[in-house]
Write a protein that holds these residues in place. Structure first.
Motif, PDB file in Angstrom:
ATOM      1  N   UNK A  36      26.711   3.249 -56.332  1.00  0.00           N
ATOM      2  CA  UNK A  36      27.651   2.474 -57.151  1.00  0.00           C
ATOM      3  C   UNK A  36      28.210   3.370 -58.239  1.00  0.00           C
ATOM      4  N   UNK A  37      29.501   3.242 -58.459  1.00  0.00           N
ATOM      5  CA  UNK A  37      30.163   4.007 -59.519  1.00  0.00           C
ATOM      6  C   UNK A  37      30.570   3.026 -60.609  1.00  0.00           C
ATOM      7  N   UNK A  38      30.214   3.327 -61.852  1.00  0.00           N
ATOM      8  CA  UNK A  38      30.556   2.436 -62.962  1.00  0.00           C
ATOM      9  C   UNK A  38      30.906   3.273 -64.182  1.00  0.00           C
ATOM     10  N   UNK A  39      31.591   2.630 -65.101  1.00  0.00           N
ATOM     11  CA  UNK A  39      31.950   3.325 -66.347  1.00  0.00           C
ATOM     12  C   UNK A  39      30.698   3.708 -67.096  1.00  0.00           C
ATOM     13  N   UNK A  40      30.760   4.848 -67.737  1.00  0.00           N
ATOM     14  CA  UNK A  40      29.634   5.309 -68.541  1.00  0.00           C
ATOM     15  C   UNK A  40      29.589   4.476 -69.823  1.00  0.00           C
ATOM     16  N   UNK A  41      28.456   3.879 -70.085  1.00  0.00           N
ATOM     17  CA  UNK A  41      28.323   3.058 -71.290  1.00  0.00           C
ATOM     18  C   UNK A  41      28.180   3.884 -72.556  1.00  0.00           C
ATOM     19  N   UNK A  42      27.696   5.107 -72.427  1.00  0.00           N
ATOM     20  CA  UNK A  42      27.461   5.944 -73.604  1.00  0.00           C
ATOM     21  C   UNK A  42      28.766   6.415 -74.238  1.00  0.00           C
ATOM     22  N   UNK A  43      29.744   6.791 -73.412  1.00  0.00           N
ATOM     23  CA  UNK A  43      31.012   7.323 -73.951  1.00  0.00           C
ATOM     24  C   UNK A  43      32.169   6.356 -73.766  1.00  0.00           C
ATOM     25  N   UNK A  44      31.922   5.188 -73.153  1.00  0.00           N
ATOM     26  CA  UNK A  44      32.984   4.202 -72.946  1.00  0.00           C
ATOM     27  C   UNK A  44      33.966   4.607 -71.872  1.00  0.00           C
ATOM     28  N   UNK A  45      33.568   5.514 -70.978  1.00  0.00           N
ATOM     29  CA  UNK A  45      34.445   5.949 -69.893  1.00  0.00           C
ATOM     30  C   UNK A  45      35.380   7.069 -70.276  1.00  0.00           C
ATOM     31  N   UNK A  46      35.222   7.639 -71.468  1.00  0.00           N
ATOM     32  CA  UNK A  46      36.094   8.733 -71.905  1.00  0.00           C
ATOM     33  C   UNK A  46      35.622  10.099 -71.433  1.00  0.00           C
ATOM     34  N   UNK A  47      34.324  10.244 -71.231  1.00  0.00           N
ATOM     35  CA  UNK A  47      33.783  11.549 -70.849  1.00  0.00           C
ATOM     36  C   UNK A  47      33.497  12.434 -72.041  1.00  0.00           C
ATOM     37  N   UNK A  48      33.916  12.005 -73.200  1.00  0.00           N
ATOM     38  CA  UNK A  48      33.720  12.785 -74.427  1.00  0.00           C
ATOM     39  C   UNK A  48      33.172  11.863 -75.494  1.00  0.00           C
ATOM     40  N   UNK A  49      32.415  12.419 -76.377  1.00  0.00           N
ATOM     41  CA  UNK A  49      31.969  11.651 -77.528  1.00  0.00           C
ATOM     42  C   UNK A  49      32.373  12.413 -78.780  1.00  0.00           C
ATOM     43  N   UNK A  50      32.813  11.677 -79.753  1.00  0.00           N
ATOM     44  CA  UNK A  50      33.246  12.289 -81.008  1.00  0.00           C
ATOM     45  C   UNK A  50      33.060  11.292 -82.120  1.00  0.00           C
TER      46      UNK A  50
END
Length: 165
Positions: A36-50
């Motif tokens: 299953x592919x789902x949005x990343x909860x940690x970064x909100x689907x952005x792939x980056x955190x800032x």
């Protein structure tokens, strides 16, 4: 205040999804395997955190004398920051405020005053306080003819329809 990227922390790639923005989960149900592919909860689907922080910045708007109504003053790249986009512009739009004494046409100011026939023929002087506080002395000399404007004079109207004396 505006949102700016915290320069100390910077923009970091998400550790949970390796910067893709999606997580692939493998679920084993007996003899079957499901992905299953789902949005990343940690970064909100952005792939980056800032991290962003609120930064207060004072913008001084210099308004030229005679600036027209609706004139736009632009400050480039002064809006909120985001790592995947350029910072936007802050735009101030000037709105003209009506004045009880002066009327405006372009960069010119007009004032309407009633004078008597004697003043119009023999001359007069009048002191006028300008918008910036200066005192202006308006004088006409005897013999100088003061021509009246057309009835219902409107300095905002176009030149057409005015009576030429």
């Amino acid at each position: 205040t505006r949102q700016v990227i915290d320069k100390k922390r910077g923009v970091q790639e998400c550790r949970h999804c390796d910067g893709r923005g999606v997580k692939i989960e493998v679920i084993r149900m007996g003899p079957m395997i499901q992905q299953m592919q789902s949005h990343c909860g940690a970064c909100g689907g952005n792939g980056k955190s800032f991290q962003t922080k609120q930064e207060r910045e004072v913008l001084e708007v210099h308004i030229q004398k005679g600036s027209p109504d609706g004139h736009k003053v632009t400050f480039r790249d002064m809006a909120d920051e985001h790592p995947d986009a350029d910072a936007g512009d802050v735009v101030f739009v000037l709105k003209q405020q009506e004045h009880s004494l002066f009327k405006r046409k372009g960069a010119d100011l007009f004032i309407e005053r009633k004078i008597s026939l004697v003043e119009a023929l023999c001359g007069f002087s009048m002191e006028l306080t300008h918008l910036d506080g200066r005192k202006l002395l308006i004088k006409t000399s005897p013999g100088e003819i003061v021509k009246p404007m057309a009835q219902g004079f409107d300095p905002m109207a176009k030149d057409e329809g005015k009576t030429d004396w």
